[in-house]
Design a protein around this motif. Structure first.
Motif, PDB file in Angstrom:
ATOM      1  N   UNK A 463      57.716  55.134  57.362  1.00  0.00           N
ATOM      2  CA  UNK A 463      56.679  54.179  57.796  1.00  0.00           C
ATOM      3  C   UNK A 463      55.287  54.746  57.546  1.00  0.00           C
ATOM      4  N   UNK A 464      55.114  56.017  57.899  1.00  0.00           N
ATOM      5  CA  UNK A 464      53.805  56.647  57.700  1.00  0.00           C
ATOM      6  C   UNK A 464      53.424  56.685  56.219  1.00  0.00           C
ATOM      7  N   UNK A 465      54.399  56.969  55.372  1.00  0.00           N
ATOM      8  CA  UNK A 465      54.133  57.039  53.932  1.00  0.00           C
ATOM      9  C   UNK A 465      53.824  55.675  53.336  1.00  0.00           C
ATOM     10  N   UNK A 466      54.107  54.613  54.087  1.00  0.00           N
ATOM     11  CA  UNK A 466      53.899  53.252  53.583  1.00  0.00           C
ATOM     12  C   UNK A 466      52.524  52.679  53.923  1.00  0.00           C
ATOM     13  N   UNK A 467      51.660  53.483  54.540  1.00  0.00           N
ATOM     14  CA  UNK A 467      50.391  52.919  55.014  1.00  0.00           C
ATOM     15  C   UNK A 467      49.559  52.329  53.877  1.00  0.00           C
ATOM     16  N   UNK A 468      49.525  52.972  52.741  1.00  0.00           N
ATOM     17  CA  UNK A 468      48.797  52.427  51.596  1.00  0.00           C
ATOM     18  C   UNK A 468      49.479  51.159  51.089  1.00  0.00           C
ATOM     19  N   UNK A 469      50.805  51.183  50.991  1.00  0.00           N
ATOM     20  CA  UNK A 469      51.541  50.055  50.420  1.00  0.00           C
ATOM     21  C   UNK A 469      51.417  48.819  51.307  1.00  0.00           C
ATOM     22  N   UNK A 470      51.488  48.985  52.604  1.00  0.00           N
ATOM     23  CA  UNK A 470      51.339  47.858  53.517  1.00  0.00           C
ATOM     24  C   UNK A 470      49.927  47.279  53.420  1.00  0.00           C
ATOM     25  N   UNK A 471      48.944  48.162  53.228  1.00  0.00           N
ATOM     26  CA  UNK A 471      47.572  47.670  53.041  1.00  0.00           C
ATOM     27  C   UNK A 471      47.470  46.825  51.767  1.00  0.00           C
ATOM     28  N   UNK A 472      48.104  47.272  50.695  1.00  0.00           N
ATOM     29  CA  UNK A 472      48.097  46.490  49.454  1.00  0.00           C
ATOM     30  C   UNK A 472      48.720  45.118  49.682  1.00  0.00           C
ATOM     31  N   UNK A 473      49.782  45.057  50.471  1.00  0.00           N
ATOM     32  CA  UNK A 473      50.448  43.773  50.746  1.00  0.00           C
ATOM     33  C   UNK A 473      49.485  42.755  51.356  1.00  0.00           C
ATOM     34  N   UNK A 474      48.506  43.240  52.110  1.00  0.00           N
ATOM     35  CA  UNK A 474      47.619  42.349  52.858  1.00  0.00           C
ATOM     36  C   UNK A 474      46.311  42.046  52.130  1.00  0.00           C
ATOM     37  N   UNK A 475      46.103  42.664  50.984  1.00  0.00           N
ATOM     38  CA  UNK A 475      44.809  42.532  50.310  1.00  0.00           C
ATOM     39  C   UNK A 475      44.629  41.172  49.649  1.00  0.00           C
ATOM     40  N   UNK A 476      43.362  40.768  49.565  1.00  0.00           N
ATOM     41  CA  UNK A 476      42.998  39.552  48.841  1.00  0.00           C
ATOM     42  C   UNK A 476      42.484  39.874  47.439  1.00  0.00           C
ATOM     43  N   UNK A 477      41.849  41.047  47.293  1.00  0.00           N
ATOM     44  CA  UNK A 477      41.389  41.453  45.967  1.00  0.00           C
ATOM     45  C   UNK A 477      42.538  42.105  45.217  1.00  0.00           C
ATOM     46  N   UNK A 478      42.629  41.854  43.920  1.00  0.00           N
ATOM     47  CA  UNK A 478      43.779  42.358  43.157  1.00  0.00           C
ATOM     48  C   UNK A 478      43.705  43.851  42.882  1.00  0.00           C
ATOM     49  N   UNK A 479      44.873  44.462  42.913  1.00  0.00           N
ATOM     50  CA  UNK A 479      45.054  45.854  42.506  1.00  0.00           C
ATOM     51  C   UNK A 479      46.131  45.861  41.428  1.00  0.00           C
ATOM     52  N   UNK A 499      49.425  44.205  42.626  1.00  0.00           N
ATOM     53  CA  UNK A 499      49.548  42.766  42.378  1.00  0.00           C
ATOM     54  C   UNK A 499      49.811  42.445  40.912  1.00  0.00           C
ATOM     55  N   UNK A 500      49.672  43.435  40.071  1.00  0.00           N
ATOM     56  CA  UNK A 500      49.994  43.294  38.655  1.00  0.00           C
ATOM     57  C   UNK A 500      50.340  44.651  38.085  1.00  0.00           C
ATOM     58  N   UNK A 501      51.100  44.664  36.994  1.00  0.00           N
ATOM     59  CA  UNK A 501      51.494  45.917  36.347  1.00  0.00           C
ATOM     60  C   UNK A 501      51.318  45.765  34.844  1.00  0.00           C
ATOM     61  N   UNK A 574      44.566  46.306  31.930  1.00  0.00           N
ATOM     62  CA  UNK A 574      44.591  46.303  33.395  1.00  0.00           C
ATOM     63  C   UNK A 574      43.374  45.580  33.951  1.00  0.00           C
ATOM     64  N   UNK A 575      42.213  45.830  33.352  1.00  0.00           N
ATOM     65  CA  UNK A 575      40.995  45.141  33.804  1.00  0.00           C
ATOM     66  C   UNK A 575      41.122  43.644  33.589  1.00  0.00           C
ATOM     67  N   UNK A 576      41.656  43.260  32.436  1.00  0.00           N
ATOM     68  CA  UNK A 576      41.854  41.832  32.170  1.00  0.00           C
ATOM     69  C   UNK A 576      42.791  41.211  33.191  1.00  0.00           C
ATOM     70  N   UNK A 577      43.815  41.970  33.576  1.00  0.00           N
ATOM     71  CA  UNK A 577      44.755  41.453  34.567  1.00  0.00           C
ATOM     72  C   UNK A 577      44.084  41.317  35.929  1.00  0.00           C
ATOM     73  N   UNK A 578      43.233  42.262  36.294  1.00  0.00           N
ATOM     74  CA  UNK A 578      42.482  42.160  37.548  1.00  0.00           C
ATOM     75  C   UNK A 578      41.658  40.884  37.555  1.00  0.00           C
ATOM     76  N   UNK A 585      45.579  36.209  44.305  1.00  0.00           N
ATOM     77  CA  UNK A 585      46.566  37.198  44.716  1.00  0.00           C
ATOM     78  C   UNK A 585      47.625  36.530  45.595  1.00  0.00           C
ATOM     79  N   UNK A 586      48.858  36.669  45.165  1.00  0.00           N
ATOM     80  CA  UNK A 586      49.972  36.094  45.931  1.00  0.00           C
ATOM     81  C   UNK A 586      50.711  37.217  46.640  1.00  0.00           C
ATOM     82  N   UNK A 587      51.003  37.017  47.918  1.00  0.00           N
ATOM     83  CA  UNK A 587      51.723  38.034  48.667  1.00  0.00           C
ATOM     84  C   UNK A 587      53.187  38.077  48.299  1.00  0.00           C
ATOM     85  N   UNK A 588      53.852  39.127  48.734  1.00  0.00           N
ATOM     86  CA  UNK A 588      55.297  39.248  48.530  1.00  0.00           C
ATOM     87  C   UNK A 588      55.981  38.252  49.461  1.00  0.00           C
ATOM     88  N   UNK A 589      56.907  37.459  48.967  1.00  0.00           N
ATOM     89  CA  UNK A 589      57.456  36.347  49.766  1.00  0.00           C
ATOM     90  C   UNK A 589      58.239  36.806  50.991  1.00  0.00           C
TER      91      UNK A 589
END
Length: 671
Positions: A463-479, A499-501, A574-578, A585-589
């Motif tokens: 859970x502690x190691x997921x702090x960054x990942x959970x934050x990404x889940x909630x973001x509105x700006x794309x990463x 949000x993109x790869x 990557x910049x173009x994808x951003x 940005x769509x969240x994980x369902x």
């Protein structure tokens, strides 16, 4: 000291990769530099130049020996080794190097000799030939004072063994072309090195640390023996100063370098007289120690810390180098267990301040901090940040660990995102790995071995190691994740939460946790099935058999959004994808996932390694339970708990122990 880009690979090179290089000096470090260059660019034509034909012959034999050892260890095949040792020419005639693209001098530390060499070189080479010196101490302004074209010259200081040590200092100096420094940073980063830019002062950055560390050790011989000093120093370095001096025959070097510093910066740098009368020191090998009286140990420890902290604050106050580079270079080039700034932080301001005060009293004239000690800690240690027209590029820079995540890096990534995610001038973020080898090779095992057998602690660790990942889940700006090489374990779990790869065509992904007797605990058993259900069968193989997924196949499955052929194109994609994802940005369902069947498999990895049937069964149960969970949060919690359960298996104990012992685990003993 600011450079155009923090990430060297973002620079547009002003030259192509060199096709031919001449190294002058076939002693020790010259051939090692040549072997590094040939290993990175096998088609390169390399000249080894020396006044002694026997020295050249020995250097060529060393090339062959290095290549043979690489083949024996499986790091090269015969064809690759043949390319590395091929097209290497030894010569005593400078006329032979008239058309080379780069001349790199690695001769003795003698200013008169170096000037004579470069006068002879400039008389025969093209006006645009790049010229560098491997000097460890002599400023470029002195070496190149008589060149007709000084703008194409600078210092590139390698560290032993140069074919393996990742660090190289690149010196920025008054008459050198700034574009040349950026080119060298690009070249070195492209070929597997980590270039650290320094100012043009005597001994540059890292040798100021090393030389004064050794000189101070010699000045302590009035209160302790060399063996005692090395024993105390073992707390901070892998090999004590006197052991290293013996290894490198370094007594004359310290005499020369500290004399240079004393002549320029003051008598407090004058070398200890004992260096002129002793050839070798009676000391202990790394890992060995002798008993040291407590008062003596305390005095030696604090004096060594004093010179280390004194030189570090001076380097930063004078902007000789950057703080992250200083810590990285001390660890990777000089063998310190921690960088000096990390040490200062860990020991605390009060203690570090007292050490510096005492050192300043004992060693009058030595530099003291110009700012509060807390000011020296305000920097990012493991990530680089660039602004590319409103997109923040975060580069993971832990090349010594193939950019693997650990707690501090995770927090730094998160801190950068939090700093800019509400800035209206920032469109979004790109995360990329440093260099051309790896995006991120997973997560450091770190604290995990201590949690074996403790399911709640291991689950909380996930859970502690997921702090960054959970934050990404909630973001509105794309990463967007830009995969510049291999992506393993936790690195893949980071990428799939972006949000993109986008990826280089040669990049590949793998979840190797099952080969260690554990399950991936921070999203890999959950997120892929929710984001890309069409690729479920492929994820089943990645999770249960550690199958690799190459970038091209990932693109076909829709996991990767775009492919690129080189690093600059990758960043642009990557910049173009951003920009394409901005405001979308769509969240994980949430909801239940129609998983489909998990066909029975033999407990064997894709590479043939026998796996733990128990852990595979635990993983399959978690995948099914997570798919049936009504929300993403509930599904992720299933993964955390499964990770905790896997930590209590005999397979996990065997797998993690084998990893630490650098052997293949034997899961037949855990059934």
């Amino acid at each position: 000291m600011a450079t155009s880009f923090a990430n060297p690979l973002l620079a547009a090179p002003v030259r192509a990769m060199p096709r031919s290089v001449a190294i002058i000096g076939a002693g020790t470090i010259g051939p090692d530099i040549g072997y590094y260059l040939k290993s990175a660019q096998p088609a390169l034509k390399l000249y080894l130049v020396d006044i002694s034909q026997p020295a050249i012959d020995r250097a060529l034999r060393r090339f062959a020996d290095y290549a043979a050892k690489a083949v024996a260890k499986g790091k090269m095949n015969e064809a690759e080794a043949g390319a590395v040792i091929g097209n290497v020419v030894g010569t005593v005639d400078y006329a032979d190097i008239a058309d080379v693209d780069w001349v790199l001098e690695a001769a003795t530390e003698d200013l008169t000799l170096k000037r004579r060499i470069f006068a002879a070189v400039e008389a025969v080479v093209r006006p645009d030939t790049l010229i560098t010196s491997n000097t460890s101490s002599l400023p470029a302004a002195q070496i190149y004072a008589e060149l007709r074209h000084p703008e194409r010259a600078t210092v590139t200081h390698f560290f032993a063994p140069a074919w393996r040590n990742p660090v190289v200092e690149v010196v920025r100096w008054e008459k050198g072309d700034p574009a040349l420094v950026e080119y060298l940073r690009w070249l070195f980063c492209s070929t597997g090195k980590v270039p650290l830019v320094t100012d043009d002062v005597a001994c540059f950055m890292l040798d100021r640390i090393f030389d004064n560390w050794c000189n101070e050790s010699a000045l302590l011989l009035d209160r302790a023996t060399a063996a005692e000093i090395d024993s105390v120093a073992g707390e901070f370095v892998h090999a004590g100063p006197f052991f290293v001096l013996n290894l490198a025959n370094g007594n004359p070097i310290i005499t020369e370098t500290n004399t240079l510093q004393a002549d320029v910066e003051g008598e407090h740098y004058r070398p200890a007289p004992v260096f002129r009368s002793v050839e070798r020191w009676l000391t202990v090998a790394p890992g060995k120690s002798v008993d040291v009286a407590p008062d003596t140990a305390r005095a030696v420890r604090e004096r060594l810390l004093g010179v280390l902290f004194s030189q570090s604050v001076d380097i930063l106050d004078r902007r000789i180098g950057e703080p992250a580079d200083l810590d990285f270079g001390c660890r990777q080039a000089l063998g310190f267990r921690k960088g000096p700034l990390d040490l200062m932080r860990d020991l605390g301001e009060d203690f570090s301040g007292r050490v510096l005060d005492r050192f300043g009293t004992e060693r009058r004239g030595m530099p003291m901090p110009a700012r509060p000690l807390a000011a020296y800690q305000r920097f990012l240690r493991h990530v680089l940040v660039d602004d590319l027209d409103g997109v923040k590029l975060i580069t993971l820079r832990r090349p010594e660990a193939m950019n693997a995540l650990h707690d501090e890096m995770t927090d730094e990534i998160l801190s950068v995102i939090r700093e800019f995610e509400n800035d209206p001038q920032v469109v979004g973020f790109v995360i990329v790995g440093y260099g051309k080898r790896a995006f991120c090779a997973g997560a450091d095992i770190g604290r995990f071995p201590r949690m074996l057998g403790d399911a709640p602690a291991a689950a909380q660790y996930a859970r502690d190691c997921s702090r960054l990942l959970v934050h990404l889940d909630r973001m509105q700006k794309p990463v967007v994740a830009a995969l510049n090489g291999m992506v393993l374990g936790g690195g893949f779990e980071l990428a799939i939460r972006c949000h993109g790869i986008v990826a280089l065509r040669h990049a590949w992904m793998q979840l190797p946790e099952i080969t260690l007797g554990i399950v991936p605990g921070i999203g890999a058993m959950v997120v892929p099935y929710r984001r890309w259900p069409q690729a479920a069968a492929r994820f089943n193989g990645m999770l249960r058999r550690a199958e690799r997924l190459d970038a091209a196949h990932a693109r076909e499955l829709g996991v990767v959004d775009a492919l690129a052929d080189d690093y600059p194109a990758l960043v642009q994609a990557a910049i173009a994808r951003v920009r394409a994802l901005a405001g979308k940005v769509a969240g994980i369902p949430d909801g239940v996932v129609d998983l489909g069947p998990l066909d029975p498999i033999e407990p064997r990895a894709a590479n043939g390694q026998v796996l733990s049937a128990e852990v595979i069964a635990l993983m399959e149960s978690a995948i099914r339970e997570a798919a049936a969970a009504p929300t993403l949060a509930a599904a992720l919690d299933v993964g955390y708990r499964a990770f905790g359960e896997s930590a209590c298996t005999a397979a996990a104990c065997e797998g993690i122990t084998a990893f630490q012992e650098k052997r293949v685990p034997d899961f037949t003993r855990t059934a």
